[in-house]
Design a protein around this motif. Structure first.
Motif, short mmCIF file in Angstrom:
data_model
loop_
_atom_site.label_atom_id
_atom_site.label_comp_id
_atom_site.label_asym_id
_atom_site.label_seq_id
_atom_site.Cartn_x
_atom_site.Cartn_y
_atom_site.Cartn_z
N PHE A 83 0.65 -1.23 -0.13
CA PHE A 83 0.02 -0.09 -0.04
C PHE A 83 0.78 1.09 0.02
O PHE A 83 0.33 2.37 0.32
N ASP A 84 1.99 1.14 -0.35
CA ASP A 84 3.13 2.33 -0.46
C ASP A 84 3.66 2.16 -1.84
O ASP A 84 4.66 2.39 -2.05
N PRO A 85 2.56 2.53 -2.77
CA PRO A 85 2.99 2.70 -4.40
C PRO A 85 3.94 3.67 -4.70
O PRO A 85 4.87 3.43 -5.31
N ASP A 86 4.33 4.86 -3.70
CA ASP A 86 5.73 5.72 -3.96
C ASP A 86 6.75 5.13 -3.21
O ASP A 86 7.97 5.75 -3.52
N SER A 87 6.69 4.09 -2.49
CA SER A 87 8.11 3.26 -2.02
C SER A 87 8.55 4.30 -1.17
O SER A 87 10.02 4.22 -1.08
N ASP A 88 8.15 5.29 -0.41
CA ASP A 88 8.95 6.31 0.51
C ASP A 88 9.04 5.69 1.81
O ASP A 88 9.34 6.27 2.93
N GLY A 89 8.28 4.52 2.03
CA GLY A 89 8.42 3.62 3.43
C GLY A 89 7.56 4.23 4.24
O GLY A 89 7.62 3.88 5.74
N THR A 90 6.50 5.08 4.08
CA THR A 90 5.61 5.54 4.84
C THR A 90 4.29 5.76 4.03
O THR A 90 4.16 5.60 2.85
N ILE A 91 3.09 5.76 4.84
CA ILE A 91 1.70 5.71 4.21
C ILE A 91 1.22 7.23 4.59
O ILE A 91 0.97 7.54 5.56
N ASP A 92 0.84 7.98 3.40
CA ASP A 92 0.28 9.17 3.57
C ASP A 92 -1.21 8.86 3.42
O ASP A 92 -1.66 7.74 3.24
N LYS A 93 -2.06 9.89 3.69
CA LYS A 93 -3.48 9.58 3.89
C LYS A 93 -4.13 9.16 2.53
O LYS A 93 -4.99 8.14 2.71
N LYS A 94 -3.77 9.50 1.60
CA LYS A 94 -4.35 8.89 0.24
C LYS A 94 -4.09 7.55 0.31
O LYS A 94 -4.74 6.66 -0.43
N GLU A 95 -2.88 7.17 0.45
CA GLU A 95 -2.38 5.84 0.56
C GLU A 95 -3.12 4.73 1.37
O GLU A 95 -3.63 3.62 1.33
N TRP A 96 -3.26 5.50 2.55
CA TRP A 96 -3.99 4.80 3.74
C TRP A 96 -5.47 4.68 3.15
O TRP A 96 -6.31 3.40 3.48
CA LIG Z 1 4.06 6.40 0.53
#
Ligand SMILES: [Ca+2]
Ligand SMILES: [Ca+2]
Ligand SMILES: [Ca+2]
Length: 133
Positions: A83-96
């Protein structure tokens, strides 16, 4: 002496039993907790509203992202990658919210667009609950 031993044994038993007694109510899944319109089911809008509030609660510094530590086990490591398509290692609200939508779909096998109590208590339902509270 015999009394003292059994008394100690009783205490040990009582202490070890206490957390087990508390567990069921903590893991109880209740549709009503995520059902503001009280129709007995959770629709995607209700799920995403609850999940959005849960996100804000997990993100007290309001930087808009959750890392693995802030997620507190609500997502498995595999889910975090998925669920982290931009692979930055964090989940932003859109990804959440995208994760919530995917989890919602998985928890709705009859595809009627709502999660009822039975669907919520299944494994996919539990994964959804983890994102909503
Ligand atoms: Ca992310
Ligand atoms: Ca509802
Ligand atoms: Ca359903």
């Amino acid at each position: 002496m015999a009394f003292r031993l059994s008394h100690a044994a009783f205490l040990a038993l009582a202490l070890s039993a206490a957390p087990a007694l508390a567990a069921p109510s903590m893991t109880k899944v209740d549709v009503a907790a995520f059902d503001p319109d009280k129709d007995g089911t959770i629709d995607l809008k209700e799920a995403q509203a609850a999940a959005s509030a849960a996100f804000d609660k997990l993100d007290p510094d309001k930087d808009g992202t959750l890392d693995a530590k802030e997620l507190k086990g609500r997502m498995t490591e595999a889910d975090l990658k998925q669920f982290d398509p931009d692979s930055d290692g964090t989940i932003d609200k859109k990804e959440w919210l995208a994760a919530v939508a995917a989890q919602f779909k998985a928890a709705d096998p009859d595809n009627d667009g709502t999660i009822d109590a039975r669907e919520l208590s299944g494994p996919a339902g539990s994964a959804l609950v983890a994102l909503m509270r």
